[in-house]
Design a protein around this motif. Sequence first.
Motif, PDB file in Angstrom:
ATOM      1  N   ASN A  33       0.827  -1.202   0.000  1.00 34.84           N
ATOM      2  CA  ASN A  33       0.000   0.000   0.000  1.00 34.84           C
ATOM      3  C   ASN A  33       0.861   1.252   0.000  1.00 34.84           C
ATOM      4  O   ASN A  33       1.928   1.271   0.611  1.00 34.84           O
ATOM      5  N   VAL A  34       0.377   2.272  -0.664  1.00 30.81           N
ATOM      6  CA  VAL A  34       0.998   3.594  -0.652  1.00 30.81           C
ATOM      7  C   VAL A  34      -0.049   4.542  -0.073  1.00 30.81           C
ATOM      8  O   VAL A  34      -1.168   4.609  -0.578  1.00 30.81           O
ATOM      9  N   GLU A  35       0.332   5.243   0.999  1.00 28.29           N
ATOM     10  CA  GLU A  35      -0.620   6.105   1.696  1.00 28.29           C
ATOM     11  C   GLU A  35       0.041   7.432   2.031  1.00 28.29           C
ATOM     12  O   GLU A  35       1.183   7.465   2.477  1.00 28.29           O
ATOM     13  N   PHE A  36      -0.660   8.516   1.786  1.00 26.54           N
ATOM     14  CA  PHE A  36      -0.155   9.833   2.185  1.00 26.54           C
ATOM     15  C   PHE A  36      -1.269  10.860   2.174  1.00 26.54           C
ATOM     16  O   PHE A  36      -2.297  10.692   1.524  1.00 26.54           O
ATOM     17  N   ASP A  37      -1.049  11.914   2.950  1.00 27.51           N
ATOM     18  CA  ASP A  37      -1.911  13.088   2.921  1.00 27.51           C
ATOM     19  C   ASP A  37      -1.343  14.021   1.872  1.00 27.51           C
ATOM     20  O   ASP A  37      -0.120  14.189   1.781  1.00 27.51           O
ATOM     21  N   MET A  38      -2.199  14.613   1.085  1.00 26.78           N
ATOM     22  CA  MET A  38      -1.734  15.551   0.067  1.00 26.78           C
ATOM     23  C   MET A  38      -1.022  16.718   0.743  1.00 26.78           C
ATOM     24  O   MET A  38      -1.564  17.325   1.662  1.00 26.78           O
ATOM     25  N   PRO A  39       0.200  17.036   0.317  1.00 26.80           N
ATOM     26  CA  PRO A  39       0.974  18.078   0.976  1.00 26.80           C
ATOM     27  C   PRO A  39       0.521  19.497   0.639  1.00 26.80           C
ATOM     28  O   PRO A  39       0.908  20.434   1.304  1.00 26.80           O
ATOM     29  N   GLU A  40      -0.288  19.631  -0.392  1.00 26.09           N
ATOM     30  CA  GLU A  40      -0.780  20.971  -0.726  1.00 26.09           C
ATOM     31  C   GLU A  40      -2.127  20.852  -1.408  1.00 26.09           C
ATOM     32  O   GLU A  40      -2.482  19.811  -1.939  1.00 26.09           O
ATOM     33  N   LYS A  41      -2.893  21.936  -1.349  1.00 22.73           N
ATOM     34  CA  LYS A  41      -4.204  21.961  -1.990  1.00 22.73           C
ATOM     35  C   LYS A  41      -4.016  22.200  -3.478  1.00 22.73           C
ATOM     36  O   LYS A  41      -3.072  22.852  -3.907  1.00 22.73           O
ATOM     37  N   GLY A  42      -4.928  21.674  -4.258  1.00 20.12           N
ATOM     38  CA  GLY A  42      -4.852  21.896  -5.691  1.00 20.12           C
ATOM     39  C   GLY A  42      -5.644  20.854  -6.436  1.00 20.12           C
ATOM     40  O   GLY A  42      -6.004  19.821  -5.887  1.00 20.12           O
ATOM     41  N   ASP A  43      -5.895  21.136  -7.692  1.00 20.87           N
ATOM     42  CA  ASP A  43      -6.682  20.239  -8.513  1.00 20.87           C
ATOM     43  C   ASP A  43      -5.743  19.434  -9.397  1.00 20.87           C
ATOM     44  O   ASP A  43      -5.614  19.684 -10.588  1.00 20.87           O
ATOM     45  N   PHE A  44      -5.033  18.483  -8.804  1.00 11.09           N
ATOM     46  CA  PHE A  44      -4.126  17.633  -9.565  1.00 11.09           C
ATOM     47  C   PHE A  44      -4.135  16.243  -8.955  1.00 11.09           C
ATOM     48  O   PHE A  44      -4.418  16.074  -7.774  1.00 11.09           O
ATOM     49  N   ASN A  45      -3.863  15.259  -9.797  1.00  5.34           N
ATOM     50  CA  ASN A  45      -3.876  13.864  -9.359  1.00  5.34           C
ATOM     51  C   ASN A  45      -2.456  13.329  -9.304  1.00  5.34           C
ATOM     52  O   ASN A  45      -1.744  13.373 -10.300  1.00  5.34           O
ATOM     53  N   PRO A  46      -2.035  12.826  -8.140  1.00  6.12           N
ATOM     54  CA  PRO A  46      -0.695  12.252  -8.020  1.00  6.12           C
ATOM     55  C   PRO A  46      -0.544  11.014  -8.912  1.00  6.12           C
ATOM     56  O   PRO A  46      -1.508  10.307  -9.182  1.00  6.12           O
ATOM     57  N   LYS A  47       0.698  10.779  -9.342  1.00 15.73           N
ATOM     58  CA  LYS A  47       1.026   9.587 -10.116  1.00 15.73           C
ATOM     59  C   LYS A  47       1.965   8.741  -9.270  1.00 15.73           C
ATOM     60  O   LYS A  47       2.920   9.259  -8.693  1.00 15.73           O
ATOM     61  N   ILE A  48       1.686   7.444  -9.198  1.00 12.31           N
ATOM     62  CA  ILE A  48       2.536   6.510  -8.460  1.00 12.31           C
ATOM     63  C   ILE A  48       3.058   5.487  -9.461  1.00 12.31           C
ATOM     64  O   ILE A  48       2.275   4.858 -10.179  1.00 12.31           O
ATOM     65  N   GLU A  49       4.389   5.354  -9.517  1.00 17.25           N
ATOM     66  CA  GLU A  49       5.005   4.426 -10.456  1.00 17.25           C
ATOM     67  C   GLU A  49       5.879   3.433  -9.701  1.00 17.25           C
ATOM     68  O   GLU A  49       6.495   3.782  -8.702  1.00 17.25           O
ATOM     69  N   LEU A  50       5.925   2.214 -10.209  1.00 18.75           N
ATOM     70  CA  LEU A  50       6.791   1.177  -9.672  1.00 18.75           C
ATOM     71  C   LEU A  50       7.887   0.940 -10.697  1.00 18.75           C
ATOM     72  O   LEU A  50       7.604   0.696 -11.872  1.00 18.75           O
ATOM     73  N   LEU A  51       9.159   1.055 -10.266  1.00 24.50           N
ATOM     74  CA  LEU A  51      10.293   0.907 -11.167  1.00 24.50           C
ATOM     75  C   LEU A  51      11.165  -0.265 -10.741  1.00 24.50           C
ATOM     76  O   LEU A  51      11.376  -0.484  -9.545  1.00 24.50           O
ATOM     77  N   ASN A  52      11.698  -0.986 -11.721  1.00 20.13           N
ATOM     78  CA  ASN A  52      12.622  -2.070 -11.405  1.00 20.13           C
ATOM     79  C   ASN A  52      14.030  -1.512 -11.195  1.00 20.13           C
ATOM     80  O   ASN A  52      14.249  -0.310 -11.259  1.00 20.13           O
ATOM     81  N   ARG A  53      14.991  -2.408 -10.948  1.00 15.45           N
ATOM     82  CA  ARG A  53      16.377  -1.993 -10.660  1.00 15.45           C
ATOM     83  C   ARG A  53      17.007  -1.189 -11.789  1.00 15.45           C
ATOM     84  O   ARG A  53      17.894  -0.388 -11.561  1.00 15.45           O
ATOM     85  N   LYS A  54      16.563  -1.423 -13.022  1.00 12.71           N
ATOM     86  CA  LYS A  54      17.134  -0.716 -14.170  1.00 12.71           C
ATOM     87  C   LYS A  54      16.448   0.623 -14.425  1.00 12.71           C
ATOM     88  O   LYS A  54      16.793   1.333 -15.354  1.00 12.71           O
ATOM     89  N   GLY A  55      15.454   0.948 -13.604  1.00  7.17           N
ATOM     90  CA  GLY A  55      14.748   2.216 -13.772  1.00  7.17           C
ATOM     91  C   GLY A  55      13.570   2.142 -14.720  1.00  7.17           C
ATOM     92  O   GLY A  55      12.955   3.145 -15.030  1.00  7.17           O
ATOM     93  N   LYS A  56      13.226   0.937 -15.175  1.00  4.41           N
ATOM     94  CA  LYS A  56      12.087   0.765 -16.079  1.00  4.41           C
ATOM     95  C   LYS A  56      10.790   0.749 -15.276  1.00  4.41           C
ATOM     96  O   LYS A  56      10.673   0.078 -14.262  1.00  4.41           O
ATOM     97  N   ASN A  78       3.164 -11.241 -11.088  1.00  4.66           N
ATOM     98  CA  ASN A  78       3.807 -12.494 -10.643  1.00  4.66           C
ATOM     99  C   ASN A  78       5.102 -12.786 -11.370  1.00  4.66           C
ATOM    100  O   ASN A  78       5.946 -13.528 -10.878  1.00  4.66           O
ATOM    101  N   ASP A  79       5.287 -12.223 -12.563  1.00  2.00           N
ATOM    102  CA  ASP A  79       6.493 -12.484 -13.350  1.00  2.00           C
ATOM    103  C   ASP A  79       7.689 -11.650 -12.896  1.00  2.00           C
ATOM    104  O   ASP A  79       8.811 -11.888 -13.345  1.00  2.00           O
ATOM    105  N   LEU A  80       7.475 -10.664 -12.036  1.00  2.00           N
ATOM    106  CA  LEU A  80       8.583  -9.818 -11.592  1.00  2.00           C
ATOM    107  C   LEU A  80       9.515 -10.616 -10.677  1.00  2.00           C
ATOM    108  O   LEU A  80       9.052 -11.359  -9.814  1.00  2.00           O
ATOM    109  N   PRO A  81      10.832 -10.454 -10.854  1.00  2.06           N
ATOM    110  CA  PRO A  81      11.776 -11.175  -9.996  1.00  2.06           C
ATOM    111  C   PRO A  81      11.871 -10.558  -8.605  1.00  2.06           C
ATOM    112  O   PRO A  81      11.550  -9.372  -8.417  1.00  2.06           O
TER     113      PRO A  81
END
Length: 104
Positions: A33-56, A78-81
Amino acid sequence: ETILQKKTAPLTPSFPSEDFIRIYPKNTSGVFNVEFDMPEKGDFNPKIELLNRKGKVVDTKIVTPEDGKVLESFMMDNDLPNGPYLVRVSINKQLYLRQVILQK
């Protein structure tokens, strides 16, 4: 400098401390899980990305805060090492990096 050595992005003074993003469990069998309170007010949607060791990017979610909070669950493919992965959270042009360890 590798992507795993770079732990934090620069912060602007208006943002709270680095600890406002909670990721649990840090050692995961595939779900976390990723959980946080928005640090500032505004009309924008955060993006959450998962990257492997190579930065992909192996997973991306655009999230909609509810009452200024974000709680998003990730189910890793399931295929991720086994090993470390970076969680990159983008909030209104600010980047935050965290790490999870996949142990199946």
